[in-house]
Write a protein that holds these residues in place. Sequence first.
Motif, PDB file in Angstrom:
ATOM      1  N   ALA A 421      18.296  37.162  61.115  1.00 34.31           N
ATOM      2  CA  ALA A 421      18.063  36.640  59.771  1.00 34.31           C
ATOM      3  C   ALA A 421      16.783  36.955  59.070  1.00 34.31           C
ATOM      4  N   GLY A 422      15.843  37.771  59.934  1.00 36.56           N
ATOM      5  CA  GLY A 422      14.627  38.267  59.408  1.00 36.56           C
ATOM      6  C   GLY A 422      13.476  37.144  59.490  1.00 36.56           C
ATOM      7  N   GLN A 423      13.635  36.011  60.619  1.00 32.25           N
ATOM      8  CA  GLN A 423      12.623  35.276  60.651  1.00 32.25           C
ATOM      9  C   GLN A 423      11.980  35.252  62.129  1.00 32.25           C
ATOM     10  N   GLN A 424      11.046  34.313  62.440  1.00 32.52           N
ATOM     11  CA  GLN A 424      10.246  34.519  63.589  1.00 32.52           C
ATOM     12  C   GLN A 424      10.749  33.562  64.656  1.00 32.52           C
ATOM     13  N   PHE A 529      -2.788  36.983  65.301  1.00 33.88           N
ATOM     14  CA  PHE A 529      -2.264  36.170  64.105  1.00 33.88           C
ATOM     15  C   PHE A 529      -2.006  37.079  62.850  1.00 33.88           C
ATOM     16  N   ALA A 530      -2.832  37.951  62.588  1.00 33.55           N
ATOM     17  CA  ALA A 530      -2.562  38.806  61.308  1.00 33.55           C
ATOM     18  C   ALA A 530      -1.274  39.431  61.278  1.00 33.55           C
ATOM     19  N   THR A 531      -0.921  39.884  62.513  1.00 29.53           N
ATOM     20  CA  THR A 531       0.591  40.275  62.704  1.00 29.53           C
ATOM     21  C   THR A 531       1.551  39.463  62.566  1.00 29.53           C
ATOM     22  N   ILE A 532       1.182  38.299  63.008  1.00 29.93           N
ATOM     23  CA  ILE A 532       2.275  36.920  62.800  1.00 29.93           C
ATOM     24  C   ILE A 532       2.325  36.647  61.266  1.00 29.93           C
ATOM     25  N   GLN A 533       1.230  36.785  60.682  1.00 30.17           N
ATOM     26  CA  GLN A 533       1.361  36.484  59.016  1.00 30.17           C
ATOM     27  C   GLN A 533       1.720  37.252  58.196  1.00 30.17           C
ATOM     28  N   ARG A 534       1.990  38.454  58.589  1.00 30.28           N
ATOM     29  CA  ARG A 534       2.815  39.666  57.784  1.00 30.28           C
ATOM     30  C   ARG A 534       4.131  38.872  57.769  1.00 30.28           C
ATOM     31  N   GLY A 535       4.748  38.092  58.308  1.00 24.60           N
ATOM     32  CA  GLY A 535       6.162  37.322  58.166  1.00 24.60           C
ATOM     33  C   GLY A 535       7.177  38.330  58.575  1.00 24.60           C
ATOM     34  N   GLU A 536       6.965  39.516  59.302  1.00 26.29           N
ATOM     35  CA  GLU A 536       8.221  40.172  59.736  1.00 26.29           C
ATOM     36  C   GLU A 536       8.734  39.539  61.023  1.00 26.29           C
ATOM     37  N   PRO A 537       9.769  39.932  61.312  1.00 27.50           N
ATOM     38  CA  PRO A 537      10.652  39.496  62.533  1.00 27.50           C
ATOM     39  C   PRO A 537       9.938  39.656  63.647  1.00 27.50           C
ATOM     40  N   CYS A 538       9.551  38.741  64.545  1.00 28.67           N
ATOM     41  CA  CYS A 538       8.885  38.971  65.787  1.00 28.67           C
ATOM     42  C   CYS A 538       9.051  37.527  66.746  1.00 28.67           C
ATOM     43  N   ILE A 539       8.934  37.787  67.925  1.00 30.80           N
ATOM     44  CA  ILE A 539       8.761  36.634  68.980  1.00 30.80           C
ATOM     45  C   ILE A 539       7.416  36.560  69.480  1.00 30.80           C
ATOM     46  N   ARG A 554       6.901  31.402  58.720  1.00 30.78           N
ATOM     47  CA  ARG A 554       8.218  32.308  59.033  1.00 30.78           C
ATOM     48  C   ARG A 554       8.972  31.939  60.258  1.00 30.78           C
ATOM     49  N   VAL A 555       8.337  31.015  61.194  1.00 33.85           N
ATOM     50  CA  VAL A 555       8.865  30.563  62.546  1.00 33.85           C
ATOM     51  C   VAL A 555       9.976  29.600  62.065  1.00 33.85           C
ATOM     52  N   THR A 556      11.249  30.081  62.575  1.00 36.28           N
ATOM     53  CA  THR A 556      12.169  28.879  62.461  1.00 36.28           C
ATOM     54  C   THR A 556      12.684  28.322  63.347  1.00 36.28           C
ATOM     55  N   LEU A 557      12.512  29.060  64.906  1.00 38.02           N
ATOM     56  CA  LEU A 557      13.264  28.784  65.741  1.00 38.02           C
ATOM     57  C   LEU A 557      11.960  28.407  67.157  1.00 38.02           C
ATOM     58  N   VAL A 558      11.898  27.151  67.629  1.00 36.50           N
ATOM     59  CA  VAL A 558      10.945  27.278  68.610  1.00 36.50           C
ATOM     60  C   VAL A 558      11.826  27.021  70.117  1.00 36.50           C
ATOM     61  N   ALA A 559      11.556  27.665  71.070  1.00 36.43           N
ATOM     62  CA  ALA A 559      12.244  27.364  72.224  1.00 36.43           C
ATOM     63  C   ALA A 559      11.263  26.839  73.289  1.00 36.43           C
ATOM     64  N   ILE A 560      11.479  25.839  73.903  1.00 35.45           N
ATOM     65  CA  ILE A 560      10.611  25.244  75.244  1.00 35.45           C
ATOM     66  C   ILE A 560      11.350  25.651  76.232  1.00 35.45           C
TER      67      ILE A 560
END
Length: 739
Positions: A421-424, A529-539, A554-560
Amino acid sequence: MPDAILRLALPSPLRRLFDYRAPPGIPAAALQPGMRLRVPFGRRELVGILVEVVDHSEVPADKLKPALELLDRVSPLPAALFRLCLWTAQYYQHSLGDTLSWALPVLLRQGEPAEARQERFWQACEGARAEDPRLARAPRQRQALSTLAQHPHGVPHHLLTHLEINRDSLNLLLEKGLVRMEVRRHAPAERHAGWLAQAELPLNPEQRAACDAVQSSFGGFNAFLLAGVTGSGKTEVYLQLIHRTLEAGKQALVLIPEINLGPQTLERFARRFNARIALLHSAVNDRDRLDAWLAARDGEADIIIGTRSALFTPLKNPGLIIVDEEHDASYKQQEGLRYHARDLALVRARQENVPILLGSATPSLESLHNAHNGRYALLRLTQRAGGAQQPRFLRLDVKSRPLDSGLSMPLQQAIAQTLEAGQQVLVFLNRRGFAPTLLCHDCGWIGQCNSCDARMTLHQRSGELRCHHCGHAERRPSHCPSCGRLDLRPVGAGTERAEERLALLFPQVPVLRIDRDTTARKDAMSALFATIQRGEPCILVGTQMLAKGHHFPRVTLVAILDADGGLFSADFRASERMAQLIVQVAGRAGRAEEPGKVIIQTHLADHPLLVQLTEQGYFAFAEQALSERRAAGLPPFSHLALLRAEAHKPGQAEGFLDEACGEAERLMGEAELGGIELLGPVPAPMERRAGRYRAQLLLQGNARAPLHRLLALWLPVLEQMPGGRAVRWSLDVDPIDLF
C-alpha cells in the motif's frame, strides 16, 4: 579581628565541608558563596566551592592551609541554583561538593574561567554594495558581500565555509573598507525581529484550554500534568506556551529524556522561533556546553533544551519549565548523585516561582497520583491532532505458531500488505544484538559472561559475544568450548536477527535498524531519520529508542514482537513500564491521514493486563495499577530508599548490610521513628556483575519525613563502619530500579 575561615565543598563523596584560610591578599568582603577556589587537598589540588565564611574552625589554626587561588570575581552560580544544589544534596543524602560539581560544566569544575569564548563576526559596512565598481572583476568578493548583506547581525567566522564565503575574498573586502570584522562574545544564535519564524498551527479546544490554563499562572508557581494521547499535539502546546513566555521577556527550559531527541527538537524549535536556542547534553563538547550554560545564565539564550543534567542550567529570567515524556526512566540518574530530574524540576520551579508543565501520553503513576491529590492540575488531550484516528490494537496469539526469527506468518502477511500500500512499518523488539543466547545443541553449553550472572548476547555482524551488563566482549567461538562440537545455535531473536530476516523476506524495501549499535556514530540517527521522512515504503526495526517522541507520518503498522517480558517480573514497576512502552510504540502508527494498526505478538493474549490496556486504554490500566499499589502499600503510597553494596568476595556485601541493618534498627529505637520497614539484606537479583558480588537493603516508610530523618542519622554511622572499607556502597533515595 579573627581571620576569616572559608568553608568549602570539595568534589568528594565525603558528606562534610572543609576549612581553609583565605588566599593571601584576598579580603573576606570580596568572597561570596558559590565562588570557586583552588585548594591543596593531600597531594592534589582541587577546585572547591565556597559555602560560607565563618570566624572559627574546629581545626587548629596551625593546621589550616590557605587556599591557593580565587578563581572568580563573582560567583558563577546564581543564588537560586546554589539553593537548589543545597536542597538536592540534603534530599538525596549526597555530598554537597559532589552535588555542586554535577551542577557545573566540566570546564568550570577544572578551574577554567567562567567566560564565554570570543568569536570573530563579519559584517557588511553600511552603504557597501555588490555593484561597487571595485568589484567589477571580482565575482567571489561580490558574492561574499551579497551574502553578508543578508545577515545584518553578522556572520560568525566558523560559519563562513557553510555559507560558501571565501576567506581570502573577505580579507580583500576588508582592505577596501566594504566589510568589517569585530570580536564578540560567542552566543548560541542571534535573535531577529519578531519571535515567530513560522506560523503557529491552529489549536483545538483542548489544546487552547491547556495553553490558557498554564499562561494564567505565568509569574507564579503552579504544576500542570499534560496527559495527551500519542499524536494529540502536546508539542504544539509547548511551542505556543514558549512563544507566550518569550513575549513576556522570559526564558524557557525544556527537558527531554534522550540525547537522540535533541537534534530533531532543536530543528523544530529553530524553524518555529527567531530565538537564541541553546542545546545541552552529554554529547555536546565541553567548550560549547560552557558557552551555552553561560549564555543561559546571562540571559543571552532564550530557550534551553537539554537532557536531565540541563536542569542545573542557570537562568537569568526564568519563565517556564517543560518536562517532556515525564514518565521516562532516563530522567533518573543511576550513578553518583542519584537525582530524578523531573522531581527536581518541580522543586526548582517552586523556588524560581514559575509554572512547570509535565507532559506525557503515559504519565507515571506518581504523577497521576499527584494529579488526583490536587498537587498538579490535570490537563487532558483526548483527540489526535489533525483528525487522525487512534491506532487499532490486535493481540496476536503465537502459542503453537512457528516463529521465523521472532516473526509469525500472520505478521509477515500484514507487513507485506502495508508495504504494498506504499506505507511504512515499525517492528519493535527491545533486545539488541542477533540473539540473546548462543547454545551448543550437543551438550547444552551456553555462552555465559565470566564476570556476571548473565548470558552473553551474540552480535553476528561483528562476530562477537557481548555482555550487555559489564561490556565484556569476546570472539564468537567456532566450536563448543565444553564438548568441542561445531553445532552452536543462536537462540532467540534480537534486532540484528529481525533486521536480517526482514531484509530477506522483503528485499524490495530498505530495512532500517535503529538501536544503540547502529546510532553510535555521529549523525547516524539523523541520516536514518532523513530516509524515513522521505515517506517511501520501508521497515524500521528498533528498540525503545523508537518509542520516544518521534513523528513518522507514513508508519501505519506497528508490530511488537514480544510483549510478555513485563508480565512476570520481580520489579513491581515492570507492568507500568511495559504498558508505557506498548502505548508509546503504538503511538507511532497512524499519525497522519491513514489509520494505524498495532499487532502485539504474545503467548498470553488473554492476560488481564494486555486485555485492559488494548481495549480500555492506558488510563484504565493506570487506575487499576494505582489501586493495587495502594492495597500493597507500594509507591506512590509509601517511600523507598535503597542501600546497595558490592564487594570482590562473596558474603562481604551482605555482611556490611547486616551491620548497617542493625545500626538502622538501633537508631529507629533511639529516635522513636515508626512506620519504617527494613527489607533485607538480600543478594541483588543479578548477584554478580562486572566481577563484584552485590546485595541490597530496602527501607520502606509510610511517610517521607521519618524515613529521611533516619537516613540523616544513619549515613554518618555508615561512613564510620569498619566493614564499609571492604565494600563499595551507595544510597539511592526514591529508587526506580530495584536491581
